[in-house]
Design a protein around this motif. Sequence first.
Motif, PDB file in Angstrom:
ATOM      1  N   THR A 154       0.849  -1.187   0.000  1.00 50.46           N
ATOM      2  CA  THR A 154       0.000   0.000   0.000  1.00 50.46           C
ATOM      3  C   THR A 154       0.887   1.240   0.000  1.00 50.46           C
ATOM      4  O   THR A 154       2.110   1.144   0.171  1.00 50.46           O
ATOM      5  CB  THR A 154      -0.919   0.023   1.229  1.00 50.46           C
ATOM      6  OG1 THR A 154      -0.109   0.044   2.413  1.00 50.46           O
ATOM      7  CG2 THR A 154      -1.826  -1.197   1.254  1.00 50.46           C
ATOM      8  N   SER A 155       0.290   2.400  -0.176  1.00 50.75           N
ATOM      9  CA  SER A 155       1.094   3.621  -0.246  1.00 50.75           C
ATOM     10  C   SER A 155       0.363   4.788   0.400  1.00 50.75           C
ATOM     11  O   SER A 155      -0.874   4.804   0.491  1.00 50.75           O
ATOM     12  CB  SER A 155       1.437   3.969  -1.699  1.00 50.75           C
ATOM     13  OG  SER A 155       0.260   4.251  -2.436  1.00 50.75           O
ATOM     14  N   CYS A 156       1.139   5.747   0.849  1.00 53.99           N
ATOM     15  CA  CYS A 156       0.594   7.005   1.347  1.00 53.99           C
ATOM     16  C   CYS A 156       1.673   8.064   1.237  1.00 53.99           C
ATOM     17  O   CYS A 156       2.842   7.758   0.971  1.00 53.99           O
ATOM     18  CB  CYS A 156       0.089   6.878   2.780  1.00 53.99           C
ATOM     19  SG  CYS A 156       1.374   6.565   4.018  1.00 53.99           S
ATOM     20  N   TYR A 157       1.278   9.316   1.436  1.00 55.58           N
ATOM     21  CA  TYR A 157       2.183  10.455   1.426  1.00 55.58           C
ATOM     22  C   TYR A 157       2.358  10.972   2.850  1.00 55.58           C
ATOM     23  O   TYR A 157       1.518  10.710   3.723  1.00 55.58           O
ATOM     24  CB  TYR A 157       1.615  11.576   0.561  1.00 55.58           C
ATOM     25  CG  TYR A 157       1.553  11.285  -0.906  1.00 55.58           C
ATOM     26  CD1 TYR A 157       2.595  11.653  -1.752  1.00 55.58           C
ATOM     27  CD2 TYR A 157       0.440  10.653  -1.461  1.00 55.58           C
ATOM     28  CE1 TYR A 157       2.543  11.404  -3.121  1.00 55.58           C
ATOM     29  CE2 TYR A 157       0.376  10.394  -2.821  1.00 55.58           C
ATOM     30  CZ  TYR A 157       1.429  10.769  -3.643  1.00 55.58           C
ATOM     31  OH  TYR A 157       1.375  10.518  -4.982  1.00 55.58           O
ATOM     32  N   SER A 160      -0.828  12.752   3.689  1.00 56.47           N
ATOM     33  CA  SER A 160      -2.108  12.089   3.449  1.00 56.47           C
ATOM     34  C   SER A 160      -3.034  12.264   4.651  1.00 56.47           C
ATOM     35  O   SER A 160      -2.574  12.315   5.797  1.00 56.47           O
ATOM     36  CB  SER A 160      -1.895  10.592   3.195  1.00 56.47           C
ATOM     37  OG  SER A 160      -1.261  10.358   1.961  1.00 56.47           O
ATOM     38  N   THR A 164      -6.603   7.942   5.328  1.00 55.18           N
ATOM     39  CA  THR A 164      -5.858   7.302   4.248  1.00 55.18           C
ATOM     40  C   THR A 164      -4.633   6.577   4.794  1.00 55.18           C
ATOM     41  O   THR A 164      -4.329   5.444   4.394  1.00 55.18           O
ATOM     42  CB  THR A 164      -5.417   8.361   3.216  1.00 55.18           C
ATOM     43  OG1 THR A 164      -6.577   9.004   2.690  1.00 55.18           O
ATOM     44  CG2 THR A 164      -4.628   7.730   2.088  1.00 55.18           C
ATOM     45  N   VAL A 165      -3.934   7.232   5.717  1.00 57.39           N
ATOM     46  CA  VAL A 165      -2.761   6.621   6.329  1.00 57.39           C
ATOM     47  C   VAL A 165      -3.157   5.367   7.101  1.00 57.39           C
ATOM     48  O   VAL A 165      -2.504   4.323   7.010  1.00 57.39           O
ATOM     49  CB  VAL A 165      -2.047   7.623   7.253  1.00 57.39           C
ATOM     50  CG1 VAL A 165      -0.924   6.950   8.023  1.00 57.39           C
ATOM     51  CG2 VAL A 165      -1.512   8.797   6.443  1.00 57.39           C
ATOM     52  N   GLU A 167      -5.739   3.401   6.638  1.00 61.63           N
ATOM     53  CA  GLU A 167      -6.107   2.318   5.726  1.00 61.63           C
ATOM     54  C   GLU A 167      -4.869   1.690   5.098  1.00 61.63           C
ATOM     55  O   GLU A 167      -4.756   0.468   4.998  1.00 61.63           O
ATOM     56  CB  GLU A 167      -7.039   2.831   4.624  1.00 61.63           C
ATOM     57  CG  GLU A 167      -7.466   1.724   3.666  1.00 61.63           C
ATOM     58  CD  GLU A 167      -8.342   2.200   2.528  1.00 61.63           C
ATOM     59  OE1 GLU A 167      -8.863   1.343   1.798  1.00 61.63           O
ATOM     60  OE2 GLU A 167      -8.491   3.430   2.358  1.00 61.63           O
ATOM     61  N   ALA A 168      -3.921   2.533   4.678  1.00 63.33           N
ATOM     62  CA  ALA A 168      -2.698   2.005   4.082  1.00 63.33           C
ATOM     63  C   ALA A 168      -1.946   1.133   5.076  1.00 63.33           C
ATOM     64  O   ALA A 168      -1.460   0.040   4.735  1.00 63.33           O
ATOM     65  CB  ALA A 168      -1.810   3.155   3.611  1.00 63.33           C
TER      66      ALA A 168
END
Length: 277
Positions: A154-157, A160, A164-165, A167-168
Amino acid sequence: MAESTQGFFGEARARAELGLAVFLNAGDPSLPVLKDCVAMLDESGVSCLELAVPFPDSPTDGPVVRRSADRALAEGVGFAETLAFVAAVRPSLKRLRIALLADWSHSLRAASPADYARAVADSGIDALLAHGLPPRLRPAHHEALREAGLPEVTSCYPASPPATVAEAAAHATGYLYLVARYGRSGSGTPSAGHAGLAPVVGSLRDLTASPIAVGFGVSTAEDLASVALSGADAAIVGSAGVAVVERARETGADPVDAYRSFITTLTTTPESRGGHS
């Protein structure tokens, strides 16, 4: 599978060293040459190959990776060809893991999540990162990968949203790709340097036990040393390596030799493989 008892970057983590992942498009270099390149990566101690099924007009990739994808597509390489390639090379690998990057719209949408997850797992690929997956399909995607026994990347910034973080982190059973900055691949390092991501890496540690790999703007041994200072488990090198393949094609040099030399520049400086701070 390679490093089957330790997971992604397991050998490097056991030595408190930084793991190394590299990105290439399947078909650039051509699949027969890529086979030799994969063998070289395995021998060189690279932890992971992020192998992309080529797709056109990626909104997150810069011109170097886009040109690479176009060359690979011109070679006729798609989803089926990429899986067949991995199935052929997998038995000879001793340690290199392969994470597949596949775009949902271009490569996955024609099949159900259960069908594509099983096909990817059966090829011997070690994990899947789905690019552009529609939010409505995420629950079915996560469940299909679990059912297939296929780890998920998975990915995030850094910036984010918390949801979102979370879930990733919750679904990163292969590793979590921390994308160092917004923008297109090959567009430079984050403003505070990769070491400045330490607070983000630390917060992710509270959310997942899976490895954390940092990518975007990682192209030199000094960049790897900076990633190590962030506390991440691995660095991901993309556009810089793809550019090496492109230059080899343009000059008539051997892409495998050129890429081997590039890997050497990344890994021979002691601080580029140092432990976490």
